[in-house]
Scaffold this active site. Structure first.
Site, PDB file in Angstrom:
ATOM      1  N   ARG A 199       0.850  -1.201   0.000  1.00 27.40           N
ATOM      2  CA  ARG A 199       0.000   0.000   0.000  1.00 27.40           C
ATOM      3  C   ARG A 199       0.887   1.254   0.000  1.00 27.40           C
ATOM      4  O   ARG A 199       0.928   2.005  -0.958  1.00 27.40           O
ATOM      5  CB  ARG A 199      -0.925  -0.045   1.239  1.00 27.40           C
ATOM      6  CG  ARG A 199      -2.065   0.953   1.197  1.00 27.40           C
ATOM      7  CD  ARG A 199      -1.672   2.375   1.558  1.00 27.40           C
ATOM      8  NE  ARG A 199      -1.116   2.510   2.910  1.00 27.40           N
ATOM      9  CZ  ARG A 199      -0.583   3.629   3.373  1.00 27.40           C
ATOM     10  NH1 ARG A 199      -0.494   4.707   2.619  1.00 27.40           N
ATOM     11  NH2 ARG A 199      -0.075   3.673   4.589  1.00 27.40           N
TER      12      ARG A 199
ATOM     13  N   CYS B  87       4.501   9.245   1.315  1.00 25.50           N
ATOM     14  CA  CYS B  87       3.133   9.716   1.127  1.00 25.50           C
ATOM     15  C   CYS B  87       3.143  10.716  -0.015  1.00 25.50           C
ATOM     16  O   CYS B  87       3.879  11.705   0.032  1.00 25.50           O
ATOM     17  CB  CYS B  87       2.598  10.357   2.397  1.00 25.50           C
ATOM     18  SG  CYS B  87       0.922  10.984   2.183  1.00 25.50           S
TER      19      CYS B  87
HETATM   20  N1  COA Z   1     -13.150   4.519  -4.260  1.00 27.67           N
HETATM   21  C1  COA Z   1     -13.349   4.727  -5.586  1.00 27.67           C
HETATM   22  N2  COA Z   1     -13.765   5.911  -6.082  1.00 27.67           N
HETATM   23  C2  COA Z   1     -14.010   6.899  -5.207  1.00 27.67           C
HETATM   24  C3  COA Z   1     -13.826   6.729  -3.840  1.00 27.67           C
HETATM   25  C4  COA Z   1     -13.372   5.483  -3.361  1.00 27.67           C
HETATM   26  N3  COA Z   1     -13.160   5.257  -2.073  1.00 27.67           N
HETATM   27  N4  COA Z   1     -14.138   7.896  -3.220  1.00 27.67           N
HETATM   28  C5  COA Z   1     -14.496   8.754  -4.175  1.00 27.67           C
HETATM   29  N5  COA Z   1     -14.417   8.166  -5.376  1.00 27.67           N
HETATM   30  C6  COA Z   1     -14.711   8.785  -6.678  1.00 27.67           C
HETATM   31  C7  COA Z   1     -16.118   9.348  -6.686  1.00 27.67           C
HETATM   32  O1  COA Z   1     -17.040   8.373  -7.104  1.00 27.67           O
HETATM   33  C8  COA Z   1     -15.989  10.464  -7.684  1.00 27.67           C
HETATM   34  O2  COA Z   1     -15.980   9.926  -8.989  1.00 27.67           O
HETATM   35  P1  COA Z   1     -16.883  10.564 -10.142  1.00 27.67           P
HETATM   36  O3  COA Z   1     -16.357  11.959 -10.311  1.00 27.67           O
HETATM   37  O4  COA Z   1     -16.607   9.663 -11.304  1.00 27.67           O
HETATM   38  O5  COA Z   1     -18.259  10.492  -9.619  1.00 27.67           O
HETATM   39  C9  COA Z   1     -14.586  10.994  -7.428  1.00 27.67           C
HETATM   40  O6  COA Z   1     -13.859   9.909  -6.844  1.00 27.67           O
HETATM   41  C10 COA Z   1     -14.552  12.211  -6.516  1.00 27.67           C
HETATM   42  O7  COA Z   1     -15.276  11.917  -5.328  1.00 27.67           O
HETATM   43  P2  COA Z   1     -15.316  12.901  -4.061  1.00 27.67           P
HETATM   44  O8  COA Z   1     -16.162  12.281  -3.021  1.00 27.67           O
HETATM   45  O9  COA Z   1     -15.640  14.300  -4.508  1.00 27.67           O
HETATM   46  O10 COA Z   1     -13.868  12.799  -3.515  1.00 27.67           O
HETATM   47  P3  COA Z   1     -12.667  13.848  -3.576  1.00 27.67           P
HETATM   48  O11 COA Z   1     -12.295  14.189  -4.966  1.00 27.67           O
HETATM   49  O12 COA Z   1     -12.926  14.927  -2.595  1.00 27.67           O
HETATM   50  O13 COA Z   1     -11.494  12.910  -3.009  1.00 27.67           O
HETATM   51  C11 COA Z   1     -10.920  11.084  -1.563  1.00 27.67           C
HETATM   52  C12 COA Z   1     -11.537  12.440  -1.694  1.00 27.67           C
HETATM   53  C13 COA Z   1     -10.739  10.782  -0.102  1.00 27.67           C
HETATM   54  C14 COA Z   1     -11.832  10.048  -2.182  1.00 27.67           C
HETATM   55  C15 COA Z   1      -9.578  11.066  -2.307  1.00 27.67           C
HETATM   56  O14 COA Z   1      -8.857  12.214  -1.999  1.00 27.67           O
HETATM   57  C16 COA Z   1      -8.760   9.865  -1.983  1.00 27.67           C
HETATM   58  O15 COA Z   1      -9.126   8.738  -2.284  1.00 27.67           O
HETATM   59  N6  COA Z   1      -7.574  10.070  -1.371  1.00 27.67           N
HETATM   60  C17 COA Z   1      -6.700   8.996  -0.998  1.00 27.67           C
HETATM   61  C18 COA Z   1      -5.556   9.552  -0.274  1.00 27.67           C
HETATM   62  C19 COA Z   1      -4.624   8.470   0.172  1.00 27.67           C
HETATM   63  O16 COA Z   1      -4.863   7.280   0.065  1.00 27.67           O
HETATM   64  N7  COA Z   1      -3.488   8.883   0.655  1.00 27.67           N
HETATM   65  C20 COA Z   1      -2.485   7.980   1.058  1.00 27.67           C
HETATM   66  C21 COA Z   1      -2.336   7.950   2.516  1.00 27.67           C
HETATM   67  S1  COA Z   1      -0.793   8.762   2.993  1.00 27.67           S
HETATM   68 ZN    ZN Z   2       4.564   5.066   5.511  1.00 27.88          ZN
END
Ligand code: COA
Ligand code: ZN
Length: 310
Positions: A15, A240
């Site tokens: 991950r 990250c």
């Molecule tokens: N799995 C798959 N797709 C997802 C999802 C998930 N968990 N969460 C949101 N989406 C999709 C939505 O369906 C939407 O798609 P669409 O535009 O086709 O409808 C799009 O992503 C945006 O959704 P939204 O709720 O507005 O999210 P956002 O753009 O504000 O993003 C997160 C928020 C949390 C979903 C995103 O920033 C994220 O996944 N971040 C991961 C960060 C991470 O893992 N960091 C590593 C740790 S250090």
């Molecule tokens: Zn780490």
């Protein structure tokens, strides 16, 4: 000193490591690496994330990876879940544990998941409901718990206020993430002592990065404080993507080397782990920062040669 003899290692490379790679690692390769790591004796994995594929394209094959890992007895596959949508997908995929995560500071949480801390915490409630319905436990993770690249020092109380909300959701295990390698032995001592006093029933896991070269020093400090659960990544992969300068988790094989040399047990075969790190290096096509994978264990015999070293 109160070293506990049985140490649990959570391998987060699949991950925390894979999410950072520029080139997409083929699903087949990811599965091969994870299965090889299972053969070393590792049983706890943060195996992928059910996040937005726009945010983390590397992990867009999360469901397939989970489906195809070799499920040996005792294996626990955890995955990061940022929101209810991720929780639904993780449950469908058959994950063993959902990891809800939030940063200790507003600015890091905003750049990581585009939400305020309060919004993230609120979202955990729906994730917890989905988890309860599917019979999947939650684990908590607090990013930048020992320092934030945007806001500097993080007070233990800040972390404590998040842990309190996690505990209210029935969470019993929380990882303190040193996302950008800002932890030092005094901050490790201070923060863990504070949390242990306030939440004696919560099991803390430590996730250190080697960004400034003292990842294992922090592990050693935590071992002395009696902590038994550590997260690391094979070869030192990772970081990250939203935190400037965040390179390199503590390498799993370096951690296992230290644990064994201290006479402690983590049930992992070091030689097999070194082979796995080399496989990962080949798969991603660049040198990894792990050190024991290069030099081998200290008693590995070398052929004697006729030259002197400086
Ligand atoms: N799995 C798959 N797709 C997802 C999802 C998930 N968990 N969460 C949101 N989406 C999709 C939505 O369906 C939407 O798609 P669409 O535009 O086709 O409808 C799009 O992503 C945006 O959704 P939204 O709720 O507005 O999210 P956002 O753009 O504000 O993003 C997160 C928020 C949390 C979903 C995103 O920033 C994220 O996944 N971040 C991961 C960060 C991470 O893992 N960091 C590593 C740790 S250090
Ligand atoms: Zn780490």
């Amino acid at each position: 000193m109160s070293l506990s003899s049985k140490i649990t290692i959570v391998e987060v490379g699949p991950r925390d490591g894979f999410q950072m790679e520029r080139e997409f690692i083929p699903t087949e390769t990811k599965i091969e690496i994870i299965n090889k790591l299972i053969q070393t004796g590792l049983r706890n994995f943060e195996v992928t994330s059910f996040v937005s594929p726009m945010a983390i394209p590397q992990l867009r094959d999360a469901a397939e990876v989970v489906a195809r890992v070799n499920r040996v007895p005792g294996l626990c596959l955890a995955a990061l879940v940022p929101n209810p949508k991720g929780a639904e997908n993780a449950a469908k995929a058959g994950i063993d544990e959902m990891v809800v995560f939030v940063s200790a500071t507003e600015s890091h949480n905003k750049s990581n998941v585009n939400r305020k801390i309060a919004e993230s915490l609120k979202g955990f409630e729906s994730v917890a409901e989905i988890g309860a319905k599917a019979g999947i436990p939650l684990h908590g993770a607090v990013a930048v718990a020992f320092g934030c690249p945007f806001e500097g020092n993080v007070a233990p109380e800040q972390v404590g206020n998040i842990v309190e909300r996690m505990r209210a959701l029935g969470i019993t295990g929380v990882t303190l993430g040193d996302t950008t390698g800002m932890a030092t032995p005094p901050t490790v001592r201070q923060t863990t002592r504070y949390l242990k006093d306030r939440f004696p029933e919560i099991e803390l896991a430590l996730h250190f990065h080697n960004t400034r070269g003292i990842g294992l020093v922090n592990v050693y400090e935590a071992l002395q404080l009696g902590y038994q659960r550590f997260e690391s990544s094979i070869g030192g992969l990772g970081g990250c993507p939203f935190a400037p300068g965040a390179t390199g988790n503590v390498a799993t094989e370096d951690l296992v080397y230290l644990i064994k040399e201290l006479g402690l047990d983590c049930g992992v075969d070091l030689e097999k782990l070194i082979d796995s790190a080399k496989l990962v290096e080949q798969a991603i096509g660049r040198t990894l920062p792990g050190q024991v994978m290069k030099a081998g264990p200290r008693l590995r015999p070398y052929p004697r040669q006729n030259h002197t070293a400086a």
